[in-house]
Write a protein that holds these residues in place. Structure first.
Motif, PDB file in Angstrom:
ATOM      1  N   LYS A 191      45.031  39.238  55.059  1.00 44.46           N
ATOM      2  CA  LYS A 191      44.404  38.956  56.352  1.00 44.46           C
ATOM      3  C   LYS A 191      45.136  37.855  57.102  1.00 44.46           C
ATOM      4  O   LYS A 191      45.255  37.907  58.331  1.00 44.46           O
ATOM      5  N   ASP A 192      45.679  36.855  56.375  1.00 46.66           N
ATOM      6  CA  ASP A 192      46.382  35.757  57.035  1.00 46.66           C
ATOM      7  C   ASP A 192      47.842  36.081  57.318  1.00 46.66           C
ATOM      8  O   ASP A 192      48.600  35.216  57.780  1.00 46.66           O
ATOM      9  N   LYS A 193      48.266  37.320  56.992  1.00 48.46           N
ATOM     10  CA  LYS A 193      49.607  37.823  57.286  1.00 48.46           C
ATOM     11  C   LYS A 193      50.708  37.153  56.461  1.00 48.46           C
ATOM     12  O   LYS A 193      51.897  37.279  56.776  1.00 48.46           O
ATOM     13  N   ARG A 194      50.316  36.495  55.375  1.00 46.24           N
ATOM     14  CA  ARG A 194      51.327  35.823  54.543  1.00 46.24           C
ATOM     15  C   ARG A 194      51.897  36.745  53.474  1.00 46.24           C
ATOM     16  O   ARG A 194      53.048  36.562  53.057  1.00 46.24           O
ATOM     17  N   LEU A 220      48.957  44.842  34.718  1.00 44.67           N
ATOM     18  CA  LEU A 220      47.575  45.015  34.297  1.00 44.67           C
ATOM     19  C   LEU A 220      47.494  46.084  33.209  1.00 44.67           C
ATOM     20  O   LEU A 220      48.393  46.926  33.082  1.00 44.67           O
ATOM     21  N   PRO A 221      46.422  46.102  32.418  1.00 37.58           N
ATOM     22  CA  PRO A 221      46.326  47.036  31.285  1.00 37.58           C
ATOM     23  C   PRO A 221      45.830  48.435  31.676  1.00 37.58           C
ATOM     24  O   PRO A 221      45.163  49.098  30.895  1.00 37.58           O
ATOM     25  N   PHE A 222      46.159  48.882  32.884  1.00 44.86           N
ATOM     26  CA  PHE A 222      45.790  50.221  33.335  1.00 44.86           C
ATOM     27  C   PHE A 222      46.694  50.583  34.506  1.00 44.86           C
ATOM     28  O   PHE A 222      47.345  49.706  35.098  1.00 44.86           O
ATOM     29  N   ASP A 223      46.765  51.858  34.844  1.00 46.91           N
ATOM     30  CA  ASP A 223      47.526  52.284  36.010  1.00 46.91           C
ATOM     31  C   ASP A 223      46.733  51.952  37.265  1.00 46.91           C
ATOM     32  O   ASP A 223      45.572  52.358  37.398  1.00 46.91           O
ATOM     33  N   VAL A 224      47.362  51.243  38.176  1.00 51.13           N
ATOM     34  CA  VAL A 224      46.671  50.719  39.361  1.00 51.13           C
ATOM     35  C   VAL A 224      46.918  51.647  40.553  1.00 51.13           C
ATOM     36  O   VAL A 224      48.065  51.939  40.894  1.00 51.13           O
ATOM     37  N   ASN A 225      45.847  52.096  41.178  1.00 53.89           N
ATOM     38  CA  ASN A 225      45.954  52.924  42.378  1.00 53.89           C
ATOM     39  C   ASN A 225      45.840  52.123  43.669  1.00 53.89           C
ATOM     40  O   ASN A 225      46.327  52.564  44.715  1.00 53.89           O
ATOM     41  N   SER A 226      45.200  50.945  43.586  1.00 55.31           N
ATOM     42  CA  SER A 226      44.916  50.192  44.804  1.00 55.31           C
ATOM     43  C   SER A 226      44.600  48.745  44.451  1.00 55.31           C
ATOM     44  O   SER A 226      44.026  48.470  43.388  1.00 55.31           O
ATOM     45  N   ALA A 227      44.982  47.835  45.350  1.00 50.39           N
ATOM     46  CA  ALA A 227      44.640  46.420  45.184  1.00 50.39           C
ATOM     47  C   ALA A 227      44.433  45.809  46.554  1.00 50.39           C
ATOM     48  O   ALA A 227      44.998  46.273  47.556  1.00 50.39           O
ATOM     49  N   SER A 228      43.637  44.755  46.597  1.00 49.42           N
ATOM     50  CA  SER A 228      43.335  44.103  47.871  1.00 49.42           C
ATOM     51  C   SER A 228      43.132  42.612  47.617  1.00 49.42           C
ATOM     52  O   SER A 228      42.489  42.220  46.636  1.00 49.42           O
ATOM     53  N   LEU A 229      43.677  41.781  48.509  1.00 47.97           N
ATOM     54  CA  LEU A 229      43.593  40.334  48.379  1.00 47.97           C
ATOM     55  C   LEU A 229      42.440  39.800  49.217  1.00 47.97           C
ATOM     56  O   LEU A 229      42.272  40.205  50.370  1.00 47.97           O
ATOM     57  N   HIS A 230      41.647  38.901  48.621  1.00 53.71           N
ATOM     58  CA  HIS A 230      40.540  38.282  49.344  1.00 53.71           C
ATOM     59  C   HIS A 230      41.073  37.546  50.573  1.00 53.71           C
ATOM     60  O   HIS A 230      42.173  36.998  50.552  1.00 53.71           O
ATOM     61  N   PRO A 231      40.302  37.511  51.674  1.00 50.29           N
ATOM     62  CA  PRO A 231      40.776  36.828  52.886  1.00 50.29           C
ATOM     63  C   PRO A 231      41.164  35.371  52.690  1.00 50.29           C
ATOM     64  O   PRO A 231      42.001  34.852  53.439  1.00 50.29           O
ATOM     65  N   ASP A 232      40.589  34.681  51.684  1.00 53.40           N
ATOM     66  CA  ASP A 232      40.983  33.279  51.466  1.00 53.40           C
ATOM     67  C   ASP A 232      42.088  33.150  50.415  1.00 53.40           C
ATOM     68  O   ASP A 232      42.457  32.033  50.027  1.00 53.40           O
ATOM     69  N   ASN A 233      42.624  34.294  49.956  1.00 54.64           N
ATOM     70  CA  ASN A 233      43.737  34.343  49.010  1.00 54.64           C
ATOM     71  C   ASN A 233      43.422  33.750  47.636  1.00 54.64           C
ATOM     72  O   ASN A 233      44.337  33.438  46.870  1.00 54.64           O
ATOM     73  N   SER A 234      42.142  33.623  47.298  1.00 56.37           N
ATOM     74  CA  SER A 234      41.784  33.026  46.006  1.00 56.37           C
ATOM     75  C   SER A 234      41.763  34.050  44.882  1.00 56.37           C
ATOM     76  O   SER A 234      41.952  33.691  43.711  1.00 56.37           O
ATOM     77  N   LYS A 235      41.549  35.310  45.214  1.00 52.71           N
ATOM     78  CA  LYS A 235      41.405  36.341  44.183  1.00 52.71           C
ATOM     79  C   LYS A 235      41.784  37.692  44.766  1.00 52.71           C
ATOM     80  O   LYS A 235      41.867  37.859  45.986  1.00 52.71           O
ATOM     81  N   PHE A 236      42.015  38.643  43.864  1.00 58.54           N
ATOM     82  CA  PHE A 236      42.303  39.998  44.318  1.00 58.54           C
ATOM     83  C   PHE A 236      41.560  40.992  43.441  1.00 58.54           C
ATOM     84  O   PHE A 236      41.188  40.679  42.301  1.00 58.54           O
ATOM     85  N   ILE A 237      41.311  42.170  43.999  1.00 59.77           N
ATOM     86  CA  ILE A 237      40.683  43.254  43.252  1.00 59.77           C
ATOM     87  C   ILE A 237      41.722  44.334  42.989  1.00 59.77           C
ATOM     88  O   ILE A 237      42.702  44.482  43.718  1.00 59.77           O
ATOM     89  N   ALA A 238      41.495  45.079  41.917  1.00 63.34           N
ATOM     90  CA  ALA A 238      42.383  46.190  41.584  1.00 63.34           C
ATOM     91  C   ALA A 238      41.565  47.280  40.921  1.00 63.34           C
ATOM     92  O   ALA A 238      40.669  47.002  40.107  1.00 63.34           O
ATOM     93  N   GLY A 239      41.870  48.522  41.268  1.00 57.44           N
ATOM     94  CA  GLY A 239      41.179  49.663  40.670  1.00 57.44           C
ATOM     95  C   GLY A 239      42.179  50.745  40.330  1.00 57.44           C
ATOM     96  O   GLY A 239      43.242  50.859  40.958  1.00 57.44           O
ATOM     97  N   GLY A 240      41.816  51.551  39.319  1.00 56.25           N
ATOM     98  CA  GLY A 240      42.745  52.605  38.922  1.00 56.25           C
ATOM     99  C   GLY A 240      42.197  53.501  37.849  1.00 56.25           C
ATOM    100  O   GLY A 240      41.044  53.952  37.913  1.00 56.25           O
ATOM    101  N   SER A 241      43.012  53.707  36.820  1.00 58.49           N
ATOM    102  CA  SER A 241      42.777  54.770  35.848  1.00 58.49           C
ATOM    103  C   SER A 241      41.606  54.526  34.911  1.00 58.49           C
ATOM    104  O   SER A 241      41.100  55.474  34.302  1.00 58.49           O
ATOM    105  N   ASP A 242      41.137  53.284  34.786  1.00 60.29           N
ATOM    106  CA  ASP A 242      40.091  53.009  33.781  1.00 60.29           C
ATOM    107  C   ASP A 242      38.672  53.048  34.346  1.00 60.29           C
ATOM    108  O   ASP A 242      37.719  52.665  33.650  1.00 60.29           O
ATOM    109  N   PHE A 243      38.503  53.517  35.599  1.00 55.85           N
ATOM    110  CA  PHE A 243      37.200  53.723  36.248  1.00 55.85           C
ATOM    111  C   PHE A 243      36.556  52.427  36.758  1.00 55.85           C
ATOM    112  O   PHE A 243      35.509  52.482  37.389  1.00 55.85           O
ATOM    113  N   TRP A 244      37.125  51.263  36.476  1.00 53.58           N
ATOM    114  CA  TRP A 244      36.502  49.983  36.800  1.00 53.58           C
ATOM    115  C   TRP A 244      37.205  49.311  37.975  1.00 53.58           C
ATOM    116  O   TRP A 244      38.360  49.595  38.273  1.00 53.58           O
ATOM    117  N   VAL A 245      36.475  48.394  38.632  1.00 56.13           N
ATOM    118  CA  VAL A 245      37.075  47.543  39.657  1.00 56.13           C
ATOM    119  C   VAL A 245      37.142  46.120  39.098  1.00 56.13           C
ATOM    120  O   VAL A 245      36.112  45.514  38.808  1.00 56.13           O
TER     121      VAL A 245
END
Length: 293
Positions: A191-194, A220-245
């Motif tokens: 979001k901050d374009k960095r 990561l210990p799974f195949d990742v299909n998508s990731a997204s960085l929190h707007p404050d850059n403190s954390k990120f999410i990732a989802g993929g082959s293991d059904f979990w976010v």
């Protein structure tokens, strides 16, 4: 583990989703699905607002323009369609010669980039969409994702099954290639374009958004299909082959939490523009909205 809001309505796997930018009406979600019926939802609670009707094949990609007044979808019916989000009507349909996997608005909303099975990037002017402004060859396999640089509307990035992120300068016709170890499955600017956030295989890579120098790579210990960085850059999410976010600390890569609920691989996940929630779409046909970040 947080309990999600389950957004049903799609009848086949959800392939992509995007949040709009916040405006006076809040934020919205547009989702792409293999059922051929992209949907518009309230970004706060996931409530269904409407379905865009007109595609005759699976829809692989969905994006908003900067004001959320229009949405763009790419489909297996060989078209990219532009929609009016206020009344759900189709504004125009851009014909291609094969399956289109990705489409995105330029920063000023005047142009779109498309790509897919033809391995060709096309740039269209939405005022004169009958013929592309540019057709760019170079990929050796299907293009899965393409986006515009957040810093320059003459720079386009694309990636796909040929395991290369290509950075195209539309003025000079030159490209820079960033090699990965696997197919490129997603790309997103922070979001901050960095940062540019990309996923390939089991890796999430954070690049400098202007120099495209790799700053962090997390395996990561799974195949990742998508990731997204929190707007404050403190954390990120990732989802993929293991059904979990999964939620990870951006600085260390340590896992903070695991969110279980999907009954199939996670194809896409995105933070809301305010960072208060995130959404995930899955092979199980549902979108889940996870609140309380």
């Amino acid at each position: 583990m947080r309990q999600p809001l389950i957004c049903s309505g799609h009848s086949r796997p959800v392939s992509d989703l995007a949040f709009s930018k916040e405006n006076s009406d809040g934020s919205f979600i547009v989702s792409a699905c293999l059922d051929g019926s992209p949907m518009l939802r309230n970004g706060e609670n996931g409530d269904w607002i409407g379905t865009f009707e007109g595609h005759k094949g699976a829809v692989w990609s969905s994006r908003f323009n900067s004001t959320a007044s229009q949405a763009l979808t790419a489909s297996a019916d060989y078209t990219v369609k532009l929609w009016d989000t206020l009344n759900g009507s189709e504004i125009l349909s851009i014909e291609h010669q094969s399956i289109v996997k990705t489409a995105d608005f330029s920063n000023n909303n005047s142009r779109v980039v498309t790509g897919g099975s033809e391995k060709i990037l096309r740039i269209f002017d939405l005022e004169r969409p009958n013929d592309p402004l540019l057709q760019i060859s170079g990929h050796t396999n299907t293009i899965k994702t393409a986006t515009w640089s957040v810093h320059n509307d003459d720079i386009v990035l694309s990636g796909g099954l040929d395991e290369v992120i290509r950075i195209w300068d539309l003025r000079s016709g030159t490209q820079v290639s960033l090699c990965a170890k696997s197919s490129i499955t997603s790309m997103e600017f922070s979001k901050d374009k960095r940062f540019l956030v990309t996923t390939a295989g089991n890796e999430v890579t954070f690049w400098d958004a202007q120099s495209f120098y790799p700053l962090k790579v997390y395996s990561l210990p799974f195949d990742v299909n998508s990731a997204s960085l929190h707007p404050d850059n403190s954390k990120f999410i990732a989802g993929g082959s293991d059904f979990w976010v999964h939620v990870y600390d951006f600085s260390t890569g340590n896992e903070i939490e695991v969110n279980k609920g999907h009954h199939g691989p996670v194809n896409c996940c995105r933070f809301s523009p305010d960072g208060a929630s995130f959404a995930s779409g899955s092979l199980d046909g549902t979108i889940r909205l996870w609140k309380g970040m």
